[in-house]
Motif scaffolding. Structure first.
Motif, PDB file in Angstrom:
ATOM      1  N   SER A   1       0.815  -1.211   0.000  1.00 56.23           N
ATOM      2  CA  SER A   1       0.000   0.000   0.000  1.00 56.23           C
ATOM      3  C   SER A   1       0.850   1.263   0.000  1.00 56.23           C
ATOM      4  CB  SER A   1      -0.896  -0.002   1.235  1.00 56.23           C
ATOM      5  OG  SER A   1      -0.117   0.195   2.398  1.00 56.23           O
TER       6      SER A   1
ATOM      7  N   CYS B   1      -6.270   1.944  -0.601  1.00 52.78           N
ATOM      8  CA  CYS B   1      -5.506   1.192   0.400  1.00 52.78           C
ATOM      9  C   CYS B   1      -6.213   1.283   1.749  1.00 52.78           C
ATOM     10  CB  CYS B   1      -4.080   1.746   0.515  1.00 52.78           C
ATOM     11  SG  CYS B   1      -3.115   1.594  -1.001  1.00 52.78           S
ATOM     12  N   LYS B   2      -6.665   2.481   2.072  1.00 55.16           N
ATOM     13  CA  LYS B   2      -7.389   2.692   3.330  1.00 55.16           C
ATOM     14  C   LYS B   2      -8.663   1.845   3.350  1.00 55.16           C
ATOM     15  CE  LYS B   2      -9.273   6.277   6.264  1.00 55.16           C
ATOM     16  NZ  LYS B   2      -9.805   7.629   6.393  1.00 55.16           N
TER      17      LYS B   2
ATOM     18  N   LYS C   1      -7.805  -1.849   4.002  1.00 53.90           N
ATOM     19  CA  LYS C   1      -7.413  -2.067   5.401  1.00 53.90           C
ATOM     20  C   LYS C   1      -8.621  -1.973   6.327  1.00 53.90           C
ATOM     21  CE  LYS C   1      -4.072   0.946   4.958  1.00 53.90           C
ATOM     22  NZ  LYS C   1      -2.944   1.854   5.223  1.00 53.90           N
TER      23      LYS C   1
ATOM     24  N   ASP D   1      -9.869  -4.693   8.944  1.00 48.87           N
ATOM     25  CA  ASP D   1     -10.016  -4.277  10.348  1.00 48.87           C
ATOM     26  C   ASP D   1     -11.403  -4.638  10.876  1.00 48.87           C
ATOM     27  OD1 ASP D   1      -7.415  -3.282  10.401  1.00 48.87           O
ATOM     28  OD2 ASP D   1      -8.031  -1.197  10.060  1.00 48.87           O
TER      29      ASP D   1
ATOM     30  N   TYR E   1      -3.187  -8.493   9.342  1.00 45.28           N
ATOM     31  CA  TYR E   1      -2.525  -8.443   8.044  1.00 45.28           C
ATOM     32  C   TYR E   1      -1.160  -7.775   8.182  1.00 45.28           C
ATOM     33  CZ  TYR E   1      -4.531  -3.716   8.122  1.00 45.28           C
ATOM     34  OH  TYR E   1      -4.904  -2.445   8.492  1.00 45.28           O
TER      35      TYR E   1
ATOM     36  N   GLU F   1       1.260  -5.122   6.369  1.00 43.83           N
ATOM     37  CA  GLU F   1       1.220  -4.028   5.401  1.00 43.83           C
ATOM     38  C   GLU F   1       2.646  -3.661   4.998  1.00 43.83           C
ATOM     39  OE1 GLU F   1      -0.435   0.546   4.956  1.00 43.83           O
ATOM     40  OE2 GLU F   1      -0.495  -0.421   6.900  1.00 43.83           O
TER      41      GLU F   1
END
Length: 112
Positions: free
Chosen positions: A33, A40-41, A44, A48, A54, A56
């Protein structure tokens, strides 16, 4: 600048390819990312919500981030981030992760 200035030597490419494979094998879920990328956010956030751990790999914080992104492009057919891997398989980017989650398929992949 020489014509080879933007190309990696074959030796460097092999080393970086091996590094990328090591990253992918290092965890069940691996996300390549960039911190400023909204997709990307998104990816994630989905993991979450699932309380899925994970790894990153933040490309812009690495000296070899551009090389890694190029190798991911060769491997997956896309240079865009995120590049998300589950159980060693690329499942795509942020929108792909969200779609798999909405279909209930992401949870199955994580549990496999």
């Amino acid at each position: 600048m020489g014509i080879f200035s933007t190309k990696m030597s074959s030796e460097t490419h092999s080393v970086k390819s091996a590094l990328v494979m090591d990253f992918i094998k290092s965890d069940k879920i691996v996300i390549f990312s960039k911190t400023y990328c909204p997709y990307c956010k998104l990816a994630k956030e989905v993991f979450d919500k699932l309380n899925a751990k994970y790894t990153e790999i933040t490309l812009e914080n690495r000296d070899d981030g551009e090389a890694i992104q190029s190798i991911l492009g060769e491997m997956t057919g896309a240079r865009t981030v995120p590049r998300v891997f589950v159980n060693g398989k690329c499942i795509g980017g942020g929108s792909d992760v969200k779609a798999l989650h909405q279909k209930g398929e992401l949870q199955k992949m994580i549990q496999a």
